[in-house]
Design a protein around this motif. Structure first.
Motif, short mmCIF file in Angstrom:
data_model
loop_
_atom_site.label_atom_id
_atom_site.label_comp_id
_atom_site.label_asym_id
_atom_site.label_seq_id
_atom_site.Cartn_x
_atom_site.Cartn_y
_atom_site.Cartn_z
N ALA A 55 48.82 40.91 -4.57
CA ALA A 55 50.22 40.74 -4.98
C ALA A 55 50.68 39.30 -4.75
O ALA A 55 51.37 38.72 -5.61
CB ALA A 55 51.11 41.72 -4.22
N LEU A 56 50.30 38.72 -3.62
CA LEU A 56 50.69 37.33 -3.33
C LEU A 56 50.03 36.37 -4.33
O LEU A 56 50.69 35.46 -4.84
CB LEU A 56 50.32 36.96 -1.89
CG LEU A 56 50.72 35.57 -1.43
CD1 LEU A 56 52.22 35.32 -1.58
CD2 LEU A 56 50.29 35.36 0.02
N ALA A 57 48.77 36.58 -4.61
CA ALA A 57 48.08 35.73 -5.60
C ALA A 57 48.77 35.84 -6.95
O ALA A 57 48.98 34.83 -7.64
CB ALA A 57 46.61 36.14 -5.71
N TYR A 58 49.16 37.04 -7.34
CA TYR A 58 49.87 37.25 -8.60
C TYR A 58 51.18 36.45 -8.62
O TYR A 58 51.47 35.74 -9.59
CB TYR A 58 50.17 38.74 -8.81
CG TYR A 58 51.08 39.00 -9.97
CD1 TYR A 58 50.58 39.07 -11.27
CD2 TYR A 58 52.46 39.16 -9.78
CE1 TYR A 58 51.43 39.28 -12.35
CE2 TYR A 58 53.31 39.37 -10.86
CZ TYR A 58 52.78 39.43 -12.14
OH TYR A 58 53.63 39.63 -13.20
N GLU A 59 51.98 36.57 -7.56
CA GLU A 59 53.26 35.86 -7.50
C GLU A 59 53.05 34.34 -7.59
O GLU A 59 53.80 33.65 -8.28
CB GLU A 59 54.01 36.20 -6.21
CG GLU A 59 54.57 37.60 -6.16
CD GLU A 59 55.69 37.84 -7.17
OE1 GLU A 59 56.38 36.88 -7.57
OE2 GLU A 59 55.87 39.01 -7.56
N LEU A 60 52.05 33.84 -6.91
CA LEU A 60 51.80 32.39 -6.91
C LEU A 60 51.33 31.92 -8.29
O LEU A 60 51.73 30.85 -8.76
CB LEU A 60 50.78 32.03 -5.83
CG LEU A 60 51.25 32.29 -4.40
CD1 LEU A 60 50.11 32.10 -3.42
CD2 LEU A 60 52.43 31.40 -4.05
N LYS A 61 50.50 32.72 -8.94
CA LYS A 61 50.05 32.37 -10.29
C LYS A 61 51.22 32.39 -11.26
O LYS A 61 51.29 31.57 -12.18
CB LYS A 61 48.94 33.32 -10.74
CG LYS A 61 47.63 33.06 -10.02
CD LYS A 61 46.58 34.10 -10.38
CE LYS A 61 45.32 33.89 -9.55
NZ LYS A 61 44.32 34.95 -9.80
N GLN A 62 52.16 33.32 -11.06
CA GLN A 62 53.36 33.38 -11.90
C GLN A 62 54.20 32.12 -11.75
O GLN A 62 54.94 31.74 -12.67
CB GLN A 62 54.21 34.61 -11.56
CG GLN A 62 53.59 35.93 -11.97
CD GLN A 62 53.37 36.03 -13.47
OE1 GLN A 62 52.24 36.01 -13.93
NE2 GLN A 62 54.43 36.09 -14.24
#
Length: 128
Positions: free
Chosen positions: A33-40
């Motif tokens: 989830a954190l990786a997703y948010e950062l990529k966003q």
């Protein structure tokens, strides 16, 4: 972006993940989830980076695995534990030294308030 600017954005993303998911999940869920948010946010994020270690004449393949590296400048170690063991701080510092990265964040998502679960660790051996 500087390490401090990245850190600010990473912490904001961690707050969003914690607010959305709450506590009680496995570390892997928070990491993804954190990786997703950062990529966003448009950041370059690498996950589960397995790195070798050179010890004298011996190379140890897969000697350590870093949860997340953001923009090649910030290492993130994700935890979901009741209490952070002091060895976790040492682990992040060792990763910083081995990769010559200046800043690490140890983030424990298993806290009622995420601000108590975020810890900055600085590699003082890196020249600015």
């Amino acid at each position: 972006m500087t390490e401090n600017e990245l850190s600010y954005k990473i912490i904001g993303a961690a707050i969003e993940v914690h607010k959305t998911l709450g506590v009680g999940l496995l570390e892997n869920a928070y990491e993804i989830a954190l990786a997703y948010e950062l990529k966003q946010l448009g950041m370059d994020v690498k996950q589960q980076i397995s790195l070798p270690l050179k010890y004298k004449e011996v190379t140890v393949e897969n000697a350590y695995r870093i949860d997340l590296i953001v923009e090649g400048k910030v290492i993130i170690e994700v935890k979901a534990v009741l209490d952070l063991n002091p060895v976790f701080y040492s682990q992040v510092l060792t990763y910083l030294k081995l990769t010559n990265v200046k800043l690490g964040l140890l983030i424990n998502f298993n806290t009622e308030l995420i601000k108590y679960g975020i810890h900055r660790i600085v590699n003082k051996l890196v020249n600015e």
